[in-house]
Scaffold this motif. Structure first.
Motif, PDB file in Angstrom:
ATOM      1  N   UNK A 256      -5.793  -6.844  -0.666  1.00 42.46           N
ATOM      2  CA  UNK A 256      -5.618  -6.078  -1.899  1.00 42.46           C
ATOM      3  C   UNK A 256      -5.984  -4.614  -1.686  1.00 42.46           C
ATOM      4  N   UNK A 257      -7.041  -4.373  -0.913  1.00 38.47           N
ATOM      5  CA  UNK A 257      -7.419  -2.998  -0.612  1.00 38.47           C
ATOM      6  C   UNK A 257      -6.344  -2.270   0.171  1.00 38.47           C
ATOM      7  N   UNK A 258      -5.713  -2.959   1.119  1.00 33.04           N
ATOM      8  CA  UNK A 258      -4.610  -2.362   1.885  1.00 33.04           C
ATOM      9  C   UNK A 258      -3.432  -2.042   0.967  1.00 33.04           C
ATOM     10  N   UNK A 259      -3.134  -2.944   0.042  1.00 34.26           N
ATOM     11  CA  UNK A 259      -2.029  -2.705  -0.886  1.00 34.26           C
ATOM     12  C   UNK A 259      -2.310  -1.480  -1.750  1.00 34.26           C
ATOM     13  N   UNK A 260      -3.535  -1.370  -2.274  1.00 35.84           N
ATOM     14  CA  UNK A 260      -3.891  -0.206  -3.083  1.00 35.84           C
ATOM     15  C   UNK A 260      -3.773   1.075  -2.266  1.00 35.84           C
ATOM     16  N   UNK A 261      -4.224   1.029  -1.017  1.00 40.85           N
ATOM     17  CA  UNK A 261      -4.137   2.202  -0.149  1.00 40.85           C
ATOM     18  C   UNK A 261      -2.690   2.621   0.072  1.00 40.85           C
ATOM     19  N   UNK A 262      -1.796   1.629   0.266  1.00 42.24           N
ATOM     20  CA  UNK A 262      -0.382   1.933   0.489  1.00 42.24           C
ATOM     21  C   UNK A 262       0.274   2.488  -0.761  1.00 42.24           C
ATOM     22  N   UNK A 263      -0.119   1.985  -1.918  1.00 42.30           N
ATOM     23  CA  UNK A 263       0.427   2.527  -3.165  1.00 42.30           C
ATOM     24  C   UNK A 263      -0.011   3.981  -3.343  1.00 42.30           C
ATOM     25  N   UNK A 266       1.510   7.176  -1.424  1.00 43.79           N
ATOM     26  CA  UNK A 266       2.752   7.821  -1.866  1.00 43.79           C
ATOM     27  C   UNK A 266       2.675   8.296  -3.310  1.00 43.79           C
ATOM     28  N   UNK A 267       1.463   8.479  -3.811  1.00 44.44           N
ATOM     29  CA  UNK A 267       1.273   9.121  -5.117  1.00 44.44           C
ATOM     30  C   UNK A 267       1.208  10.628  -4.887  1.00 44.44           C
ATOM     31  N   UNK A 268       2.184  11.354  -5.402  1.00 47.55           N
ATOM     32  CA  UNK A 268       2.318  12.785  -5.109  1.00 47.55           C
ATOM     33  C   UNK A 268       2.318  13.584  -6.411  1.00 47.55           C
ATOM     34  N   UNK A 269       1.119  13.988  -6.879  1.00 45.84           N
ATOM     35  CA  UNK A 269       1.016  14.682  -8.172  1.00 45.84           C
ATOM     36  C   UNK A 269       1.761  16.015  -8.212  1.00 45.84           C
ATOM     37  N   UNK A 270       1.935  16.684  -7.059  1.00 44.82           N
ATOM     38  CA  UNK A 270       2.560  18.001  -7.047  1.00 44.82           C
ATOM     39  C   UNK A 270       4.078  17.947  -6.930  1.00 44.82           C
ATOM     40  N   UNK A 271       4.622  16.746  -6.771  1.00 47.33           N
ATOM     41  CA  UNK A 271       6.078  16.595  -6.673  1.00 47.33           C
ATOM     42  C   UNK A 271       6.651  16.234  -8.033  1.00 47.33           C
ATOM     43  N   UNK A 272       7.943  16.462  -8.246  1.00 48.73           N
ATOM     44  CA  UNK A 272       8.566  16.046  -9.512  1.00 48.73           C
ATOM     45  C   UNK A 272       8.364  14.554  -9.738  1.00 48.73           C
ATOM     46  N   UNK A 355      -8.948   2.085  -9.208  1.00 45.52           N
ATOM     47  CA  UNK A 355      -7.999   2.102  -8.096  1.00 45.52           C
ATOM     48  C   UNK A 355      -8.322   3.332  -7.256  1.00 45.52           C
ATOM     49  N   UNK A 356      -8.571   3.134  -5.980  1.00 50.21           N
ATOM     50  CA  UNK A 356      -8.882   4.277  -5.131  1.00 50.21           C
ATOM     51  C   UNK A 356      -8.787   3.922  -3.674  1.00 50.21           C
ATOM     52  N   UNK A 357      -8.730   4.948  -2.846  1.00 49.79           N
ATOM     53  CA  UNK A 357      -8.774   4.739  -1.399  1.00 49.79           C
ATOM     54  C   UNK A 357      -9.287   6.014  -0.752  1.00 49.79           C
ATOM     55  N   UNK A 358     -10.127   5.882   0.274  1.00 49.54           N
ATOM     56  CA  UNK A 358     -10.652   7.071   0.958  1.00 49.54           C
ATOM     57  C   UNK A 358      -9.555   7.918   1.576  1.00 49.54           C
ATOM     58  N   UNK A 359      -8.490   7.265   2.083  1.00 48.38           N
ATOM     59  CA  UNK A 359      -7.423   8.006   2.757  1.00 48.38           C
ATOM     60  C   UNK A 359      -6.709   8.966   1.819  1.00 48.38           C
ATOM     61  N   UNK A 360      -6.475   8.520   0.588  1.00 48.79           N
ATOM     62  CA  UNK A 360      -5.722   9.354  -0.356  1.00 48.79           C
ATOM     63  C   UNK A 360      -6.591  10.400  -1.038  1.00 48.79           C
ATOM     64  N   UNK A 361      -7.888  10.152  -1.136  1.00 48.05           N
ATOM     65  CA  UNK A 361      -8.764  11.052  -1.876  1.00 48.05           C
ATOM     66  C   UNK A 361      -8.606  10.916  -3.382  1.00 48.05           C
TER      67      UNK A 361
END
Length: 384
Positions: A256-263, A266-272, A355-361
Motif C-alpha cells: 500500500x505504501x508503494x502504491x501511495x508513493x506511485x500515485x 505523478x501529482x503535479x500541482x504546477x501543471x494544468x 497520504x504521503x511519501x518521502x520521495x514526493x515531499x
C-alpha cells in the motif's frame, strides 16, 4: 567441445543441487546462466547421467532458462518420472520455454496426474504456452475442465473487467503500480511454495527482498527480457492502476505504501489540472484532486456524496469554487481509492487518515464525516 570441457561444470552442478536442497540455489544458478549457450551441452549431459532424485529439479529449471528448444523432448520425458518434484519442475520448465510441442502432454498431465501441485503447474504451463500460441488451443481436450475455483472468473465491481482467482491472487501480492515501478510481474506460485516473479535480466537479490516484503510471501526471481515482461503485464493487469483497492484489507502495508508513493509521484500541482469529469480511471481522478489541494492556493477540497450524486468544492482565498465531479460510474471507485490510500476503511462514516511519501515531499490529511443528508463529507488538505 572436448570430453574434458563436457565435464568442466560438473562440480558447479553438484554444488547447485546441494544448495537447492538447502533452499539457497538462486545465486549460483544466476552465475551459471551467465555462461549462456555454452552451458547447454554440459548441463544436458549431466542431467542424463543423474539418478532421478528431487534435487535434479533445479537442473531442469536451469536448463529451461537457457531458452533452448532442444531441451523440450527431454523435459517432456520428465513428465512421466515417478517423482512429483521432477514432474513439477518439467512442467514449469516447458511453460518457461513456451513449448508448443508439449501442449498435448501437459494437457494429459493436468487431467490425470495424481499430484495436485503437478496438475496445477501443468495448467499454468499451458496458459503460458497459449499466450504465445493462442491458435493451438484446439489441441487441448482437458485444460480448464477440472472443477476448480481457479477456472471461474470473478468481477471486482460492476462494469469492470473480470479476472480469474489465480490472477487475482497474483495481483494481490504485486499490484499493478508496483509492477510498473519495478518492471516485474508475478507469474505463478511454484512447487517450492514461493511466488515466482519475472524481472529484468540481471536484477539483484535486493529486488527479491523488496518484492518479498511487498508480497508478504517469499519470492523467486526469474530473469526475463523487457520484450517479454511488458506483454505479461498487459495480460495480467486488466483491472488498471486501482486494482489494489479491491483487496485493500488483504495487501501488505509495504504494498500500500508503494502504491501511495506511485500515485504521488505523478501529482503535479504546477501543471494544468486534468478535468475530473475527463479522468479515465479512479487513480487519475485522485491525482487531479491531490494536485488541486497542493497548488499552494487551495485551503481545502471538499467532496460530498448523496446517493449517486457527488459535489466537489475548493476554498481558494476564502471563496469556494465548484468543480465538476468524475463521471458517475467512476465516483464510487474514486472515493474508495482516496480512502484506501489514506488508510481509511471505505465503509467508514467518520475518520481521519493521511497520504504521503518521502520521495514526493507531499503530505495530505483527509477527514471524513457524515453530516445531514451527506453520506460522506470528505475534507482534503495539503500540509506544506
Amino acid at each position: 567441445m572436448s570430453h574434458a570441457d563436457d565435464h568442466a561444470f560438473d562440480h558447479r552442478f553438484e554444488l547447485l543441487m546441494e544448495l537447492y536442497g538447502q533452499g539457497e540455489a538462486e545465486g549460483l544458478q544466476r552465475q551459471l546462466l551467465h555462461e549462456g549457450a555454452r552451458l547447454y551441452g554440459p548441463l544436458m549431459n549431466y542431467i542424463l547421467r543423474q539418478p532421478n532424485e528431487p534435487r535434479v529439479a533445479v537442473l531442469l529449471t536451469t536448463l529451461a532458462k537457457l531458452d533452448d528448444q532442444r531441451a523440450v523432448p527431454v523435459l517432456i520425458r520428465f513428465l512421466d518420472i515417478h517423482l512429483p518434484e521432477l514432474r513439477r519442475a518439467a512442467a514449469l520448465s516447458l511453460g518457461w520455454l513456451r513449448a508448443p510441442a508439449a501442449l498435448e502432454k501437459l494437457d494429459s498431465v493436468e487431467e490425470k496426474d495424481p499430484d495436485e501441485t503437478v496438475r496445477a503447474e501443468a495448467a499454468a504451463a499451458i496458459d503460458e504456452i497459449l499466450r504465445e500460441y493462442p491458435n493451438l488451443s484446439h489441441v487441448l481436450r482437458h485444460h480448464g475442465t477440472r472443477e476448480s475455483a481457479s477456472t471461474e472468473e470473478v468481477s471486482m465491481s460492476p462494469g469492470m473487467p473480470k479476472a480469474t482467482p489465480h490472477d487475482a491472487k497474483l495481483m494481490k501480492c504485486v499490484p499493478r503500480l508496483v509492477a510498473d515501478k519495478y518492471q516485474a510481474v508475478p507469474i505463478r506460485y511454484g512447487a517450492d511454495g514461493k511466488l515466482h516473479v519475472a524481472a529484468l535480466l540481471g536484477r539483484s537479490s535486493r529486488l527479491r527482498d523488496t518484492l518479498s516484503e511487498i508480497a508478504g510471501h517469499p519470492v523467486t526471481l526469474e530473469s526475463w527480457p523487457l520484450s517479454r515482461i511488458r506483454p505479461a503485464m498487459q495480460a495480467l493487469y486488466r483491472l488498471g492502476d486501482e486494482d489494489f483497492c479491491y483487496w485493500h484489507d488483504q495487501i501488505t502495508e509495504a504494498a500500500l505504501g508503494e502504491c501511495a508513493s506511485r500515485v504521488l509521484a505523478r501529482v503535479e500541482p504546477d501543471s494544468p489540472l486534468c478535468p475530473l469529469d475527463e479522468a479515465v480511471d479512479a487513480i487519475e481522478a485522485v491525482r487531479a484532486v491531490l494536485a488541486l489541494a497542493a497548488t499552494g492556493r487551495t485551503e481545502v477540497v471538499v467532496i460530498e456524496t448523496t446517493g449517486e450524486g457527488m459535489r466537489l468544492r475548493y476554498d481558494m482565498g476564502g471563496m469556494f469554487h465548484s468543480l465538476e465531479p468524475p463521471a458517475p460510474e467512476l465516483r464510487p471507485r474514486f472515493l474508495k481509492a482516496l480512502f484506501v490510500l489514506a488508510r481509511i476503511a471505505p465503509e467508514v462514516e467518520s475518520g481521519e487518515g493521511t497520504i504521503g511519501s518521502p520521495e514526493s515531499g507531499l503530505h495530505f490529511r483527509i477527514k471524513v464525516v457524515s453530516r445531514g443528508e451527506c453520506q460522506h463529507r470528505v475534507e482534503l488538505r495539503c500540509e506544506h
